[in-house]
Design an enzyme around this catalytic site. Structure first.
Site, PDB file in Angstrom:
ATOM      1  N   HIS A 145      -4.658  -5.456  -8.792  1.00 19.24           N
ATOM      2  CA  HIS A 145      -5.524  -4.389  -8.296  1.00 19.24           C
ATOM      3  C   HIS A 145      -6.979  -4.849  -8.362  1.00 19.24           C
ATOM      4  CE1 HIS A 145      -6.715  -0.299  -7.363  1.00 19.24           C
ATOM      5  NE2 HIS A 145      -7.641  -0.422  -8.300  1.00 19.24           N
ATOM      6  N   MET A 192       0.792  -1.226   0.000  1.00 17.45           N
ATOM      7  CA  MET A 192       0.000   0.000   0.000  1.00 17.45           C
ATOM      8  C   MET A 192       0.832   1.289   0.000  1.00 17.45           C
ATOM      9  SD  MET A 192      -2.719  -1.403  -0.603  1.00 17.45           S
ATOM     10  CE  MET A 192      -4.181  -0.384  -0.493  1.00 17.45           C
ATOM     11  N   ILE A 210       3.689   3.748  -2.195  1.00 21.97           N
ATOM     12  CA  ILE A 210       4.037   3.992  -3.601  1.00 21.97           C
ATOM     13  C   ILE A 210       5.538   3.816  -3.837  1.00 21.97           C
ATOM     14  CG2 ILE A 210       3.934   5.696  -5.468  1.00 21.97           C
ATOM     15  CD1 ILE A 210       1.568   6.948  -3.739  1.00 21.97           C
ATOM     16  N   ASN A 244       1.567  -5.535 -10.516  1.00 19.58           N
ATOM     17  CA  ASN A 244       0.684  -5.259  -9.380  1.00 19.58           C
ATOM     18  C   ASN A 244      -0.656  -5.917  -9.665  1.00 19.58           C
ATOM     19  OD1 ASN A 244      -0.307  -3.946  -6.999  1.00 19.58           O
ATOM     20  ND2 ASN A 244      -1.306  -2.414  -8.307  1.00 19.58           N
TER      21      ASN A 244
HETATM   22  C1  GAR Z   1      -5.716  -7.447  -3.064  1.00 20.64           C
HETATM   23  O1  GAR Z   1      -7.069  -7.544  -3.293  1.00 20.64           O
HETATM   24  C2  GAR Z   1      -5.110  -6.452  -4.031  1.00 20.64           C
HETATM   25  O2  GAR Z   1      -5.751  -6.420  -5.252  1.00 20.64           O
HETATM   26  C3  GAR Z   1      -5.313  -5.156  -3.288  1.00 20.64           C
HETATM   27  O3  GAR Z   1      -5.001  -5.484  -1.948  1.00 20.64           O
HETATM   28  C4  GAR Z   1      -5.440  -6.798  -1.708  1.00 20.64           C
HETATM   29  C5  GAR Z   1      -4.365  -7.545  -0.935  1.00 20.64           C
HETATM   30  O4  GAR Z   1      -4.900  -8.710  -0.425  1.00 20.64           O
HETATM   31  N1  GAR Z   1      -4.464  -4.142  -3.787  1.00 20.64           N
HETATM   32  C6  GAR Z   1      -4.808  -2.858  -3.866  1.00 20.64           C
HETATM   33  O5  GAR Z   1      -5.873  -2.420  -3.474  1.00 20.64           O
HETATM   34  C7  GAR Z   1      -3.761  -1.963  -4.480  1.00 20.64           C
HETATM   35  N2  GAR Z   1      -4.315  -0.704  -4.829  1.00 20.64           N
HETATM   36  P1  GAR Z   1      -3.988  -9.847   0.201  1.00 20.64           P
HETATM   37  O6  GAR Z   1      -3.073  -9.150   1.218  1.00 20.64           O
HETATM   38  O7  GAR Z   1      -4.939 -10.791   0.848  1.00 20.64           O
HETATM   39  O8  GAR Z   1      -3.188 -10.476  -0.898  1.00 20.64           O
END
Ligand code: GAR
Length: 369
Positions: free
Chosen positions: A280, A261, A263, A278
């Site tokens: 998303h 999270m 940048i 990445n």
């Molecule tokens: C995932 O859904 C990913 O797409 C999102 O964070 C989550 C992490 O889940 N990413 C974002 O929102 C980036 N902008 P996890 O820790 O269970 O893998």
């Protein structure tokens, strides 16, 4: 004799400091891993020593080097490193310390001068160390690195020959995350099932206590932690650099962001251009940034999904590699929708990585000097 080498104690160094002070002289302090000494180190240490009248070098213990640099380091034990270091003309005493940071040593020794090498600035020094230095009234001196001389360079040269032969066909991944770690778990599972021909060389998180790190540890993977600084969406300059160094040391082919999270900026973005992906939770270009599932609900979308894309300096805007759709159901909350999106992410991400590998992209060392 070599294994008998005994480093100085903190009390020894404190006595040295006090004696120097009585004589109106100065103790210089510097710290580091000094794993594979090279001419750059020697010149740096000479310059640092010239800032005072005696110098103590605080060496990271083997355990703290592993924490800082990953599981393949150090190459030389703390005993050997301390012995070699103490033989240098510039060095008057060597202490070994166990923490990742030198804060408690600085507090105990209260050196007159603190020397640090590299492209740090006083502002980008570790916050705790800087506070301890300021409290001790220590003068901070940043010395330039000797260009082209670094342990990482030396190790990379040694590995360069390996690269041609070490094509076991496995992508070397660094997986970066801040959250629950379900995508990391999916990558681990895809590797175990032989659906993804890759190895996770390192995992890295900006959250010391997170599901992500727990999953990494349970799987026996290196679970590195980088303190990103105060702003939860940004990485301090020092953290950007630290991440770059971890990636370089681990000779990473592809950097995979799974809910990381903060940048990423330079130097990683340029050095790994085209090799950072990445995942998303939306069908980009819709709903960039945080809270994408909630935004899809708020906008009355009937369908959303997930995107695997390349990372560039612009947030969530790099080339799209693949997408999967997920319906938005009546009564969905951000949590229920996000959970169904994640199910798709867990399939899509390993698949994209493996297809990428099969197409011959990106090979370790490709496009690198
Ligand atoms: C995932 O859904 C990913 O797409 C999102 O964070 C989550 C992490 O889940 N990413 C974002 O929102 C980036 N902008 P996890 O820790 O269970 O893998």
């Amino acid at each position: 004799m070599p294994d008998d080498y005994t480093p100085a104690t903190i009390a020894d160094v404190r006595r040295l400091r006090d004696t120097l002070e009585q004589q109106g002289k100065k103790l210089v302090f510097t710290n580091g891993c000094f794993d594979l000494l090279h001419a750059g180190h020697v010149r740096y240490l000479e310059q640092a020593r010239a800032l005072g009248d005696a110098m103590v070098v605080a060496l990271n213990s083997d355990q703290s080097v592993r924490q800082l640099k990953g599981p393949d380091r150090p190459l030389n034990t703390e005993c050997d490193r301390a012995e070699v270091m103490s033989a240098l003309r510039a060095v008057d005493a060597v202490v070994v310390f166990d923490d990742e940071r030198a804060t408690s040593l600085i507090e105990a020794i209260r050196p007159h001068v603190y020397a640090k090498g590299g492209d740090y600035t006083v502002e980008s020094l570790n916050r705790e160390e800087r506070t301890a230095l300021e409290a001790a009234g220590t003068q901070i001196s940043i010395l330039p690195l000797v260009p082209g001389r670094s342990t990482t360079n030396t190790i990379n040269k040694m590995h360069a020959t390996d690269c041609a032969t070490a094509s076991n066909g496995l992508l070397r991944l660094a997986v970066l995350g801040s959250g629950a770690g379900s995508n990391l778990r999916a990558i681990i599972a895809a590797i175990a099932d032989n659906k993804l021909k890759a190895e996770i060389a390192i995992t890295l998180s900006d959250q010391a206590e997170s599901g992500f790190r727990e999953i990494a540890r349970t799987a026996g993977l290196p679970a590195l932690f980088v303190d990103g600084g105060d702003n939860p969406r940004r990485l301090s300059e020092a953290a950007q650099k630290e991440i770059f160094e971890h990636l370089e040391r681990a000779r990473i082919d592809v950097v995979v962001l799974v809910g990381f999270m903060r940048i990423l900026k330079e130097p990683v973005i340029s050095a790994y251009a085209g090799r950072i992906v990445n995942v998303h939770p939306s069908l980009l270009p819709k709903f960039k940034g945080a809270n994408a599932p909630q935004l899809a609900i708020d906008d009355g979308e009937l369908e959303t999904g997930c995107t695997v894309h390349l990372v560039t300096a612009e947030i969530d805007a790099g080339r799209i590699l693949a997408q999967a759709k997920v319906p938005v159901n009546i009564g969905d909350t951000a949590e229920s929708l996000h959970a169904r999106i994640k199910v798709e992410e867990h399939k899509l991400l390993p698949q994209v990585l493996n297809e990428w590998r099969e197409r011959g992209l990106p090979v370790r060392g490709a496009g690198r000097p």
